[in-house]
Design a protein around this motif. Sequence first.
Motif, PDB file in Angstrom:
ATOM      1  N   PRO A  29       0.826  -1.212   0.000  1.00 42.80           N
ATOM      2  CA  PRO A  29       0.000   0.000   0.000  1.00 42.80           C
ATOM      3  C   PRO A  29       0.861   1.263   0.000  1.00 42.80           C
ATOM      4  O   PRO A  29       1.986   1.271   0.514  1.00 42.80           O
ATOM      5  CB  PRO A  29      -0.796  -0.112   1.303  1.00 42.80           C
ATOM      6  N   VAL A  30       0.319   2.311  -0.574  1.00 34.05           N
ATOM      7  CA  VAL A  30       1.056   3.557  -0.751  1.00 34.05           C
ATOM      8  C   VAL A  30       1.532   4.128   0.584  1.00 34.05           C
ATOM      9  O   VAL A  30       2.658   4.615   0.696  1.00 34.05           O
ATOM     10  CB  VAL A  30       0.184   4.593  -1.507  1.00 34.05           C
ATOM     11  N   ILE A  31       0.714   4.033   1.616  1.00 34.70           N
ATOM     12  CA  ILE A  31       1.106   4.597   2.909  1.00 34.70           C
ATOM     13  C   ILE A  31       2.322   3.870   3.473  1.00 34.70           C
ATOM     14  O   ILE A  31       3.201   4.481   4.081  1.00 34.70           O
ATOM     15  CB  ILE A  31      -0.083   4.599   3.913  1.00 34.70           C
ATOM     16  N   TYR A  32       2.404   2.552   3.250  1.00 33.93           N
ATOM     17  CA  TYR A  32       3.575   1.799   3.715  1.00 33.93           C
ATOM     18  C   TYR A  32       4.810   2.153   2.909  1.00 33.93           C
ATOM     19  O   TYR A  32       5.911   2.216   3.453  1.00 33.93           O
ATOM     20  CB  TYR A  32       3.321   0.297   3.656  1.00 33.93           C
ATOM     21  N   LYS A  33       4.634   2.387   1.603  1.00 35.67           N
ATOM     22  CA  LYS A  33       5.757   2.839   0.770  1.00 35.67           C
ATOM     23  C   LYS A  33       6.278   4.182   1.278  1.00 35.67           C
ATOM     24  O   LYS A  33       7.487   4.418   1.320  1.00 35.67           O
ATOM     25  CB  LYS A  33       5.333   2.964  -0.693  1.00 35.67           C
ATOM     26  N   PHE A  34       5.346   5.050   1.651  1.00 38.73           N
ATOM     27  CA  PHE A  34       5.723   6.358   2.174  1.00 38.73           C
ATOM     28  C   PHE A  34       6.519   6.210   3.470  1.00 38.73           C
ATOM     29  O   PHE A  34       7.570   6.835   3.642  1.00 38.73           O
ATOM     30  CB  PHE A  34       4.467   7.208   2.410  1.00 38.73           C
ATOM     31  N   TYR A  35       6.031   5.375   4.385  1.00 40.12           N
ATOM     32  CA  TYR A  35       6.728   5.179   5.659  1.00 40.12           C
ATOM     33  C   TYR A  35       8.102   4.546   5.465  1.00 40.12           C
ATOM     34  O   TYR A  35       9.067   4.931   6.130  1.00 40.12           O
ATOM     35  CB  TYR A  35       5.891   4.329   6.620  1.00 40.12           C
ATOM     36  N   ILE A  36       8.186   3.576   4.586  1.00 38.65           N
ATOM     37  CA  ILE A  36       9.475   2.937   4.311  1.00 38.65           C
ATOM     38  C   ILE A  36      10.450   3.943   3.719  1.00 38.65           C
ATOM     39  O   ILE A  36      11.628   3.996   4.096  1.00 38.65           O
ATOM     40  CB  ILE A  36       9.293   1.723   3.377  1.00 38.65           C
ATOM     41  N   LEU A  82      16.307  14.293   0.342  1.00 37.94           N
ATOM     42  CA  LEU A  82      15.385  14.284  -0.791  1.00 37.94           C
ATOM     43  C   LEU A  82      15.737  13.200  -1.801  1.00 37.94           C
ATOM     44  O   LEU A  82      14.854  12.496  -2.314  1.00 37.94           O
ATOM     45  CB  LEU A  82      15.367  15.660  -1.461  1.00 37.94           C
ATOM     46  N   VAL A  83      17.008  13.050  -2.093  1.00 36.95           N
ATOM     47  CA  VAL A  83      17.437  12.027  -3.056  1.00 36.95           C
ATOM     48  C   VAL A  83      17.184  10.631  -2.501  1.00 36.95           C
ATOM     49  O   VAL A  83      16.712   9.741  -3.218  1.00 36.95           O
ATOM     50  CB  VAL A  83      18.919  12.223  -3.439  1.00 36.95           C
ATOM     51  N   ALA A  84      17.462  10.418  -1.232  1.00 36.34           N
ATOM     52  CA  ALA A  84      17.218   9.105  -0.620  1.00 36.34           C
ATOM     53  C   ALA A  84      15.728   8.776  -0.622  1.00 36.34           C
ATOM     54  O   ALA A  84      15.339   7.649  -0.956  1.00 36.34           O
ATOM     55  CB  ALA A  84      17.775   9.074   0.796  1.00 36.34           C
ATOM     56  N   PHE A  85      14.896   9.740  -0.281  1.00 36.40           N
ATOM     57  CA  PHE A  85      13.446   9.516  -0.278  1.00 36.40           C
ATOM     58  C   PHE A  85      12.949   9.180  -1.677  1.00 36.40           C
ATOM     59  O   PHE A  85      12.194   8.219  -1.875  1.00 36.40           O
ATOM     60  CB  PHE A  85      12.725  10.752   0.264  1.00 36.40           C
ATOM     61  N   ASP A  86      13.378   9.953  -2.667  1.00 40.68           N
ATOM     62  CA  ASP A  86      12.957   9.698  -4.051  1.00 40.68           C
ATOM     63  C   ASP A  86      13.445   8.344  -4.549  1.00 40.68           C
ATOM     64  O   ASP A  86      12.704   7.608  -5.202  1.00 40.68           O
ATOM     65  CB  ASP A  86      13.483  10.793  -4.984  1.00 40.68           C
ATOM     66  N   THR A  87      14.683   8.010  -4.236  1.00 40.41           N
ATOM     67  CA  THR A  87      15.253   6.753  -4.713  1.00 40.41           C
ATOM     68  C   THR A  87      14.498   5.558  -4.130  1.00 40.41           C
ATOM     69  O   THR A  87      14.120   4.642  -4.869  1.00 40.41           O
ATOM     70  CB  THR A  87      16.747   6.664  -4.333  1.00 40.41           C
ATOM     71  N   VAL A  88      14.273   5.563  -2.838  1.00 37.24           N
ATOM     72  CA  VAL A  88      13.573   4.429  -2.215  1.00 37.24           C
ATOM     73  C   VAL A  88      12.139   4.348  -2.701  1.00 37.24           C
ATOM     74  O   VAL A  88      11.635   3.262  -3.003  1.00 37.24           O
ATOM     75  CB  VAL A  88      13.641   4.527  -0.672  1.00 37.24           C
ATOM     76  N   SER A  89      11.467   5.481  -2.827  1.00 31.26           N
ATOM     77  CA  SER A  89      10.084   5.445  -3.290  1.00 31.26           C
ATOM     78  C   SER A  89       9.991   4.945  -4.734  1.00 31.26           C
ATOM     79  O   SER A  89       9.054   4.221  -5.082  1.00 31.26           O
ATOM     80  CB  SER A  89       9.415   6.809  -3.137  1.00 31.26           C
ATOM     81  N   LEU A  90      10.949   5.297  -5.569  1.00 31.16           N
ATOM     82  CA  LEU A  90      10.949   4.782  -6.945  1.00 31.16           C
ATOM     83  C   LEU A  90      11.280   3.299  -6.985  1.00 31.16           C
ATOM     84  O   LEU A  90      10.724   2.558  -7.805  1.00 31.16           O
ATOM     85  CB  LEU A  90      11.935   5.563  -7.805  1.00 31.16           C
ATOM     86  N   LEU A  91      12.161   2.848  -6.129  1.00 32.95           N
ATOM     87  CA  LEU A  91      12.486   1.426  -6.095  1.00 32.95           C
ATOM     88  C   LEU A  91      11.305   0.578  -5.612  1.00 32.95           C
ATOM     89  O   LEU A  91      11.182  -0.584  -5.991  1.00 32.95           O
ATOM     90  CB  LEU A  91      13.697   1.175  -5.192  1.00 32.95           C
ATOM     91  N   LEU A  92      10.433   1.153  -4.800  1.00 33.15           N
ATOM     92  CA  LEU A  92       9.291   0.415  -4.300  1.00 33.15           C
ATOM     93  C   LEU A  92       8.135   0.348  -5.301  1.00 33.15           C
ATOM     94  O   LEU A  92       7.197  -0.421  -5.110  1.00 33.15           O
ATOM     95  CB  LEU A  92       8.798   1.035  -2.982  1.00 33.15           C
ATOM     96  N   ASP A  93       8.182   1.136  -6.343  1.00 37.10           N
ATOM     97  CA  ASP A  93       7.113   1.085  -7.369  1.00 37.10           C
ATOM     98  C   ASP A  93       7.343  -0.014  -8.353  1.00 37.10           C
ATOM     99  O   ASP A  93       8.353  -0.517  -8.593  1.00 37.10           O
ATOM    100  CB  ASP A  93       7.016   2.420  -8.104  1.00 37.10           C
TER     101      ASP A  93
END
Length: 93
Positions: A29-36, A82-93
């Motif tokens: 779920p998107v909320i878990y991706k956000f938290y991760i 910001l880069v770490a957040f973007d990278t992890v969120s893209l890897l989770l998609d």
Amino acid sequence: MQYIAGSEISKLQSEVKPGKYRKNKKYIPVIYKFYISQFSAILWVILSIKLSQPWLHELSKAVGFPLALFIITFIAYAPGYLVAFDTVSLLLD
């Protein structure tokens, strides 16, 4: 450039089934991706702070601690977060 006729497009569309390729993939779920992503980015910033202590110490000798902290925050910590957040969120998609 190659053009495709309308009948060929409808034939290609009928061959592709919605969700056909998603059955093997686990859904997060998107909320878990956000938290991760948040947690990973915060860990990255903590690591960055630990590794930048010599840099902060040397720069604070030249310009003072508050200004050195301000400079390093906006050169390293904020962009790194910001880069770490973007990278992890893209890897989770």
